[in-house]
Each structure stands twice: as C-alpha cells, then as structure tokens.
Write an enzyme that holds these catalytic residues in place. Structure first.
Site, PDB file in Angstrom:
ATOM      1  N   ASP A  27       0.841  -1.186   0.000  1.00 20.18           N
ATOM      2  CA  ASP A  27       0.000   0.000   0.000  1.00 20.18           C
ATOM      3  C   ASP A  27       0.886   1.249   0.000  1.00 20.18           C
ATOM      4  O   ASP A  27       1.892   1.310   0.715  1.00 20.18           O
ATOM      5  CB  ASP A  27      -0.904   0.024   1.239  1.00 20.18           C
ATOM      6  N   ASN A  45      -2.676  12.896  -3.250  1.00 24.30           N
ATOM      7  CA  ASN A  45      -3.739  13.386  -4.136  1.00 24.30           C
ATOM      8  C   ASN A  45      -4.198  14.786  -3.745  1.00 24.30           C
ATOM      9  O   ASN A  45      -4.390  15.654  -4.604  1.00 24.30           O
ATOM     10  CB  ASN A  45      -4.937  12.421  -4.115  1.00 24.30           C
ATOM     11  N   HIS A  62      -4.745  14.729  -8.309  1.00 26.67           N
ATOM     12  CA  HIS A  62      -5.002  13.329  -8.671  1.00 26.67           C
ATOM     13  C   HIS A  62      -4.157  12.872  -9.861  1.00 26.67           C
ATOM     14  O   HIS A  62      -3.790  11.694  -9.953  1.00 26.67           O
ATOM     15  CB  HIS A  62      -6.488  13.130  -8.964  1.00 26.67           C
ATOM     16  N   ASP A  90      -1.859   9.623  -9.811  1.00 28.88           N
ATOM     17  CA  ASP A  90      -1.867   8.552 -10.808  1.00 28.88           C
ATOM     18  C   ASP A  90      -0.452   8.243 -11.287  1.00 28.88           C
ATOM     19  O   ASP A  90      -0.089   7.074 -11.477  1.00 28.88           O
ATOM     20  CB  ASP A  90      -2.742   8.941 -12.005  1.00 28.88           C
ATOM     21  N   GLU A 132      -4.988   2.268  -4.067  1.00 28.36           N
ATOM     22  CA  GLU A 132      -3.536   2.329  -4.139  1.00 28.36           C
ATOM     23  C   GLU A 132      -2.882   1.048  -3.618  1.00 28.36           C
ATOM     24  O   GLU A 132      -1.671   1.003  -3.389  1.00 28.36           O
ATOM     25  CB  GLU A 132      -3.008   3.523  -3.336  1.00 28.36           C
TER      26      GLU A 132
END
Length: 367
Positions: A240, A248, A253, A257, A283
């Site tokens: 994770d 973010n 965002h 990504d 994630e």
C-alpha cells in the site's frame, strides 16, 4: 476457342474448398500459439501440408503435368505466417512434388520456387500491419508467373500446355487469393479482437497490471493446488502506498496517478516472471508469488520498499518522496481458504502502517 479452359477452371474452383478449410484451421493456430517463431512454423506446416493434399488430387493437364490449388496456399504463406512459414511450406511442397514425379516434376519444382519467392518478396516489400484487397490483387496478378516454369520442358511441348493453363491459372490466382486472403484476414482480426477483449477484461487500465478479477482467479487456483498437494508453498504480498490521500490532496489526482504508475513499474521490474502483480484496489497492489516461502517473499517486499524509498517522483518543478508499506503471508496447511491468507496479509499491512509506515511485516508476527 476458350471452351477447353472451362473444365480446368471448374476443377480448380472445386479444390478451393480445401483452401477454405485451411482458413478455419489458421484461426485455431494463431489462437493456440503465441510465440512468433512457433506460430510461423505451425502456419508453414498447415499451408505446406494443405498444398501437399491439394497435389494428391490435381487437375491433369498433360501426361505428368498437374495443376492444383498449391499456388494459392504457398502465395499466402508469407503474408499470413512470415518468413519461416513460407520456407517450411515451400520445402514440404517441393519434396512432395518430387515424390509424385512425372515428366513435369522439374517444371513443378521450379514453379514452386517461383511462388515461394514471390510470396516472400511480396511480404518483404509491403510489410503492412494490415493488408488491403489491393495488395492481394497485386499478389494474385503476380503469382501466375510461375506458369512460365513449364518452359523447362521442350518448347514444342511446353507452349500448348502453357496456352491451355495460363488463363485458368490467372483466373484462379486472382480470385482465389483475394477471396481466401479475406477469409484469413477476417479470422486474424477476429482472434485479435478476442485477445484484446480478454486483456481488457483482466487488466487495470491505469497501471497495466492485472486487475483484481484475474488475481482472485489465479490465486484461488494456486490455493487449491497447494491445498491438494499439501507440500507446495506460495506467498502473498499486499503493498500500500503510504499517505496516498495526502499525495492526491496536495499534488493533485493526476500526480497521484503518476505515482501509482511508476510504483507499478518498479514492482514489475523486481518481481520474478512467475509472479502475478495486480492492482487490488485503490492504491493497494497485490503480488502472488508461487513456490516462494516467507523469507523469499519478505526479501522481495523489502527490495520493493527500498527501491521506492530511493526514488524521487517528479511533479513538474518539484520532486516528492513517497514510501510504501507491505504485509506478507505464506500458505500453510492450517489455512482453510484463500480469504484467510489475504486477511492475514492485510492485517500484517495494517500493522506496518501502525508502526510508522515504510516497513514490511510478516503475517505470523501480526497482532
């Protein structure tokens, strides 16, 4: 004057049924064989064996002189199978023509060599990703040049035969190659569409990792195999990205990504070929490691953690530091289901988070 041509054309068209069957078998081959060399070899065997079968039921033009649908099969072997395919199919056909024999054997061998050369040159010259009907019109008009091989025979015998077979072979070549190439082309497109759909159904569009559906299916199969044998070990690693929501919120965002994509790339570069890496959700990334014990899985997870920790992520004018945490679980005979194993890895992951992030925890140590 042309009445004598029609029985020859009729007989040759009748033999096109074999070529149509080849197009269906071609679809099975390109579905079953994924390696370029193996696929090309199998296509060559298919086209070559079909050409041989065609020669076993030929149209008799003269004593020892035969014509059949081999020209179509050999001509299409390179465009649809590649260099290896045309070499294999041409070799098989030449050997068979020699074994069949007859006074036209030398002319037949020369004709086969001409067709194979035309097929190869056609493919090397055009090399398009997708052939159009215009390409195959050119191929169809060129292939009948092989009929000139009849002049290996004495001219006074060759000329009447050439006059009799030239027009039928031109007609058969153009129409047959165009029609059969369209069959083969549509079959290849259909197989490609099916493969694309299969990939899309099992791939996460952002990271290009496997998706959870594929991971669960493969992991269940691996668990059943390990449970049935009782001695085969495998491990799960749940990774994770630490504080991903903050990434973010602070960087946007789109940059979040980019972090996810780059970390996925790092993980793919470190895992073994046998390992399955999947975006498990948000994630979280899961790794299925067949035959890996706890020590191997911990070592892999640590290598990933270290590589991510050493990487700086470029957000335009700024570079950011990102870390990951991971939980590892390993199959034992005590596990009753795959769910138990995944839950153990998740518990270990949450422990790593509680203990400060940027660390790896083993399930057996989780509390």
């Amino acid at each position: 004057m042309y009445a004598e041509y029609f029985p020859v054309v009729s007989d040759l068209v009748h033999r096109l049924g074999l070529v149509a069957l080849v197009s269906m078998a071609y679809g099975s081959i390109i579905r079953a064989f994924h390696g370029p060399m193996t696929r090309s070899l199998m296509v060559g065997l298919l086209f070559g064996c079909s050409a041989v079968i065609s020669m076993l039921d030929p149209v008799i033009i003269d004593d020892g002189i035969i014509v059949d649908a081999r020209s179509i099969l050999l001509a299409l072997s390179a465009p649809f199978g590649g260099v290896v395919a045309v070499l294999v199919s041409t070799t098989l056909t030449i050997i068979s023509r020699i074994l069949i024999g007859g006074s036209g054997v030398y002319a037949g061998v020369v004709g086969i060599l001409i067709i194979g050369s035309i097929s190869l040159i056609f493919t090397l010259v055009y090399r398009p990703k997708v052939y159009s009907w215009k390409h195959f019109v050119i191929l169809g008009l060129t292939v009948p040049l092989y009929t000139l091989s009849i002049f290996v025979l004495p001219f006074e015998r060759a000329m009447p035969i050439f006059q009799r077979m030239a027009l039928p072979m031109l007609t058969l070549s153009v129409t047959g190659i165009i029609l059969i190439s369209m069959f083969l082309h549509r079959e290849r497109l259909r197989v490609d569409r099916v493969k694309t759909l299969e990939v899309d159904a099992h791939t996460d569009p952002l990271t290009n990792l496997a998706n959870r559906r594929l991971f669960d299916r493969v992991a269940r199969r691996t668990f059943r195999k390990a449970a049935s044998t009782g001695g085969e070990v495998f491990s799960l690693v749940m990774i994770d990205i630490d504080s991903f929501k903050s990434i973010n919120d602070h960087w946007g965002h789109s940059n979040g990504d980019l972090v996810l994509i780059e970390i996925s790339t790092i993980i793919r570069s470190l895992v073994r070929k046998a390992d399955l890496v999947a975006r498990y959700g948000g994630e979280e990334i899961a790794i299925l490691m067949p035959t890996a014990d706890a020590g191997e899985a911990m070592a892999m997870a640590e290598a990933i953690r270290r590589r991510v920790n050493e990487t700086f992520f470029d957000f335009g004018r700024t570079q950011a530091h990102v870390t990951v945490s991971a939980g590892v679980s390993t199959f034992t005979s005590q596990h009753q289901s795959l769910t138990d194993l995944i839950e153990e890895a998740d518990v270990a992951l949450y422990r790593a988070k509680r203990l400060g992030r940027n660390r790896i925890e083993l399930a057996s140590m989780a509390a």
